[in-house]
Design an enzyme around this catalytic site. Structure first.
Site, PDB file in Angstrom:
ATOM      1  N   GLU A 111       0.844  -1.192   0.000  1.00 21.58           N
ATOM      2  CA  GLU A 111       0.000   0.000   0.000  1.00 21.58           C
ATOM      3  C   GLU A 111       0.880   1.242   0.000  1.00 21.58           C
ATOM      4  O   GLU A 111       2.103   1.159   0.174  1.00 21.58           O
ATOM      5  CB  GLU A 111      -0.941  -0.003   1.205  1.00 21.58           C
ATOM      6  CG  GLU A 111      -1.972  -1.126   1.129  1.00 21.58           C
ATOM      7  CD  GLU A 111      -3.064  -0.999   2.176  1.00 21.58           C
ATOM      8  OE1 GLU A 111      -3.914  -0.124   2.024  1.00 21.58           O
ATOM      9  OE2 GLU A 111      -3.038  -1.770   3.144  1.00 21.58           O
ATOM     10  N   HIS A 335     -11.800   9.338   5.682  1.00 20.80           N
ATOM     11  CA  HIS A 335     -11.579   7.899   5.907  1.00 20.80           C
ATOM     12  C   HIS A 335     -11.118   7.600   7.316  1.00 20.80           C
ATOM     13  O   HIS A 335     -11.526   6.604   7.910  1.00 20.80           O
ATOM     14  CB  HIS A 335     -10.527   7.441   4.899  1.00 20.80           C
ATOM     15  CG  HIS A 335     -10.215   5.973   4.940  1.00 20.80           C
ATOM     16  ND1 HIS A 335     -11.167   5.006   4.712  1.00 20.80           N
ATOM     17  CD2 HIS A 335      -9.051   5.306   5.171  1.00 20.80           C
ATOM     18  CE1 HIS A 335     -10.604   3.799   4.794  1.00 20.80           C
ATOM     19  NE2 HIS A 335      -9.325   3.961   5.091  1.00 20.80           N
ATOM     20  N   ARG A 370      -1.734   8.958   8.680  1.00 23.17           N
ATOM     21  CA  ARG A 370      -1.545   7.545   9.056  1.00 23.17           C
ATOM     22  C   ARG A 370      -0.989   6.722   7.900  1.00 23.17           C
ATOM     23  O   ARG A 370      -1.457   6.830   6.759  1.00 23.17           O
ATOM     24  CB  ARG A 370      -2.901   6.974   9.472  1.00 23.17           C
ATOM     25  CG  ARG A 370      -2.887   5.517   9.861  1.00 23.17           C
ATOM     26  CD  ARG A 370      -4.295   5.085  10.231  1.00 23.17           C
ATOM     27  NE  ARG A 370      -5.196   5.256   9.095  1.00 23.17           N
ATOM     28  CZ  ARG A 370      -5.517   4.285   8.253  1.00 23.17           C
ATOM     29  NH1 ARG A 370      -5.033   3.076   8.407  1.00 23.17           N
ATOM     30  NH2 ARG A 370      -6.343   4.527   7.249  1.00 23.17           N
TER      31      ARG A 370
HETATM   32  C1  SIN Z   1      -7.179   0.508   2.028  1.00 26.02           C
HETATM   33  O1  SIN Z   1      -7.342  -0.696   1.893  1.00 26.02           O
HETATM   34  O2  SIN Z   1      -6.874   1.259   1.113  1.00 26.02           O
HETATM   35  C2  SIN Z   1      -7.390   1.098   3.376  1.00 26.02           C
HETATM   36  C3  SIN Z   1      -6.382   0.628   4.330  1.00 26.02           C
HETATM   37  C4  SIN Z   1      -6.304   1.606   5.461  1.00 26.02           C
HETATM   38  O3  SIN Z   1      -7.072   2.553   5.518  1.00 26.02           O
HETATM   39  O4  SIN Z   1      -5.409   1.436   6.285  1.00 26.02           O
END
Ligand code: SIN
Length: 515
Positions: A111, A335, A370
C-alpha cells in the site's frame, strides 16, 4: 458502585480490550448489534507488520514516521511496530485465516508509502470482516464479557475531583436513559468521517467518543489531522465503498478523464503509491478543475481483480461498473481521524478513570498522516495495552466486581440531530484543501450553533465539527493531511494542536457530577 470497566464501542479496539481484560469482567456497549456497524469490519487493506524475513520493525518505523510528517511519537511508533508480528499471531490464534503463499508464508500486500510489501490480509480485501468475525466469536465465547447491544453512551458521570464515576447510557429502541456506574470507562468509539459528505465510514461515525471526552474536560490532540482516502468508489452511494489502496499496490493507476496518468512516478517519486495525502490531493485537484478521475485496473491487476479484491469487484458490479473495460470512477473521501483524545502509552486520557483506544485516541502512532494498515494494528496492540493498564489499576482496589447491565432509569433521551448544513460546511470549508477565510466561517457558524443550544444541549456532531474546525484554524501551516492553501508549507518547530472544549466555546462547560 460496581468496579467493572465499561468499554464504549464494539469495533476491533473495544473488543480486543475486552478480550484482554478477561477473565476479569467488563461491560461492552455496542451501538447496534454485535459484529455489525463498526468501521473495523469494513477495512479492506489488512494489518501492516514486518513479518517478512527481509523486512524489519526499523523499516516499518521509518515508513510510519515519514508518512506522519513530523507529528508521530517515535517511541510509540517503535513499540507498536515491534508488537505487530505478535498482534498478527494473536489474531491467527483466534482463527483468522490470513492469506498465505503456497510455501505457507503470509501473502503480503503493498500500500501507499510502504517501502515494501508488508500488509497481512484475509480473503484479499476482506480483512476487516474476517478479523471481526473471529474476534466477535471469541467475545461470544468469553463469559466475563457482558455486551449490551443498542446502547449509546451519552455522557460521562464525573465525581467531585473530575474523575470518572460512570456513564449515562441510552438503551434500546425506546432510547431509555440509564446510568452505569464505574470508575473505569474505555472509549473505543471510532472516528468522525460521517461529518463529511463523502466518506468511507459508517453513518454513525460522527465522533461520539470525542464529544464524551470533550465534555468531560479531556485534552484533545491534532484534531485537524483528518485522512482522506484517495479512492472511494464514486457512484453516488453514502457511505462510499472503498477501493483499496492495495489495488494500486497490484498495479492499477489513477487516470484523468482522457486516460492520462494523474501521478508521475518518472522522477523517482512514488506515483500512485505516494503517501495518501499526496494522492488524495492530486485526485481532489483534478476534480476541482472539473475533470474526472478513474482507477484504471484493466492491465493490472486485470482479471485478478475479481479474485484478489472480491469486495471491490462486487461494489463495482452492483454499481454497473465493469473494471475490465472502464476505469473505476473514484473521488477522495473522509476515511480516518489521525487526531483524537490525547492518551499516554498505556491509553490513559487526561481525565482520571477515562481511557481511549483505537481511532478515537491520539497515541502518537499516526502523526499528521496515518500509514496505510497501521490502524487495525493499533487497535489490536493498544487494546491489549489498555486492558493491561486497567487491570493494573483495578488490582489496587479491593471493591467487589460484578458485571451489571445498565439499570433502566425510565427517562427518555431525545438527542438533537445535527443540522443539515454541517456536512456541506465540513466538506467545503474543512475538507482536503482549507484556508483561513473558510475555516473562520465554519468556526463561526458552528460556534453560533453551540451557543444557541449550549454545550450540553447541542448535538455531538456539531460539537465535534467545531473542535475539528477550530484545530484546523489554529494550525497555520500545511503538514500531512492538513493542507492550508494560505500557508502552503510546513512551519517549524513542529508542534501539536492541544485543546479542550473550554478553549473553544465561550459558554461555561458544565462538569457532570455524580448524585
Ligand atoms: C485501504 O485498503 O486502502 C485502506 C487501508 C487503510 O485505511 O489502512
Amino acid at each position: 458502585m460496581t468496579r467493572v470497566p465499561v468499554v464504549v464501542g464494539a469495533g476491533l479496539a473495544g473488543l480486543t480490550t475486552a478480550l484482554h481484560l478477561a477473565p476479569e469482567p467488563c461491560v461492552v456497549l455496542c451501538a447496534g448489534r454485535l459484529g455489525s456497524g463498526a468501521a473495523s469490519g469494513w477495512a479492506q487493506g489488512g494489518i501492516a507488520a514486518a513479518v517478512d524475513p527481509d523486512d524489519s520493525a526499523a523499516q516499518h518505523l521509518g515508513d510510519t514516521l515519514a508518512a506522519g510528517a513530523g507529528l508521530c511519537d517515535a517511541e510509540v511508533v517503535r513499540s507498536v511496530v515491534e508488537a505487530a508480528p505478535g498482534a498478527v499471531a494473536w489474531l491467527d490464534g483466534l482463527g483468522v485465516a490470513f492469506d498465505r503463499e503456497p510455501d505457507g508464508s503470509y501473502a503480503l500486500g503493498l500500500e501507499g508509502a510502504h517501502g515494501r510489501r508488508r500488509i497481512v490480509h484475509v480473503g484479499g480485501d476482506g480483512s476487516g470482516a474476517e478479523i471481526m468475525r473471529a474476534v466477535v466469536a471469541a467475545v461470544r465465547a468469553t463469559p466475563s464479557i457482558t455486551v449490551v447491544e443498542q446502547a449509546r453512551a451519552r455522557r460521562l458521570v464525573l465525581g467531585a475531583d473530575g474523575e470518572v464515576r460512570g456513564v449515562e447510557v441510552e438503551v434500546g429502541p425506546d432510547r431509555e436513559l440509564s446510568v452505569l456506574e464505574s470508575p473505569t470507562v474505555v472509549l473505543a468509539t471510532g472516528g468522525t468521517g460521517a461529518l463529511w459528505q463523502h466518506t468511507t465510514n459508517p453513518r454513525g461515525a460522527t465522533g461520539s467518543g470525542l464529544a464524551l471526552a470533550a465534555r468531560a474536560g479531556a485534552v484533545l490532540r491534532d484534531l485537524e489531522m483528518v485522512q482522506f482516502h484517495p479512492t472511494a468508489l464514486d457512484v453516488g452511494r453514502d457511505p462510499m465503498p472503498l477501493v483499496s489502496e492495495a489495488v494500486r499496490g497490484e498495479g492499477a493507476v489513477l487516470v484523468d478523464g482522457s486516460g492520462r496518468r494523474l501521478l508521475d512516478a518518472s522522477a523517482g517519486g512514488a506515483g500512485d503509491l505516494a503517501a495518501r495525502d499526496v494522492v488524495a490531493r492530486a485526485v481532489a485537484s483534478e476534480l476541482r478543475r472539473g475533470g474526472r478521475v478513474g482507477l484504471d485496473a484493466r492491465s493490472a491487476p486485470g482479471a485478478r481483480l475479481a479474485s484478489h479484491f472480491p469486495a471491490v469487484w462486487e461494489a463495482c458490479r452492483r454499481a454497473g461498473v465493469d473494471p475490465g473495460s472502464v476505469a473505476i470512477p473514484v473521488r477522495p473521501a473522509a476515511h480516518y481521524h489521525c487526531g483524537g483524545v490525547l492518551v499516554d502509552p498505556a491509553g490513559r486520557t487526561t481525565v482520571p478513570g477515562l481511557w481511549a483506544v483505537g481511532e478515537v485516541a491520539s497515541t502518537g502512532l499516526h502523526g499528521a498522516n496515518r500509514l496505510a494498515s497501521n490502524s487495525l494494528l493499533e487497535a489490536v496492540v493498544c487494546g491489549a495495552r489498555v486492558a493491561a493498564g486497567v487491570r493494573q489499576v483495578d488490582r489496587g482496589s479491593a471493591a467487589p466486581r460484578a458485571a451489571e447491565p445498565p439499570h433502566r432509569g425510565g427517562r427518555r433521551h431525545t438527542a438533537p440531530g445535527p443540522p443539515p448544513w454541517v456536512r456541506p460546511t465540513m466538506t467545503e470549508q474543512v475538507g482536503i484543501a482549507r484556508d483561513g477565510a473558510g475555516l473562520a466561517a465554519a468556526v463561526e457558524r458552528l460556534a453560533v450553533e453551540v451557543d444557541r443550544h449550549g454545550v450540553d444541549g447541542v448535538s455531538d456532531p456539531v460539537l465535534v465539527a467545531l473542535l475539528v474546525a477550530r484545530s484546523a484554524q489554529l494550525r497555520a501551516e500545511s503538514r500531512g493531511g492538513h493542507l492550508r492553501l494560505d500557508h502552503p508549507g510546513p512551519v517549524g518547530p513542529v508542534r501539536h494542536t492541544l485543546l479542550t472544549l473550554a478553549d473553544v466555546v465561550s459558554a461555561p462547560v458544565p462538569a457532570r457530577r455524580s448524585a
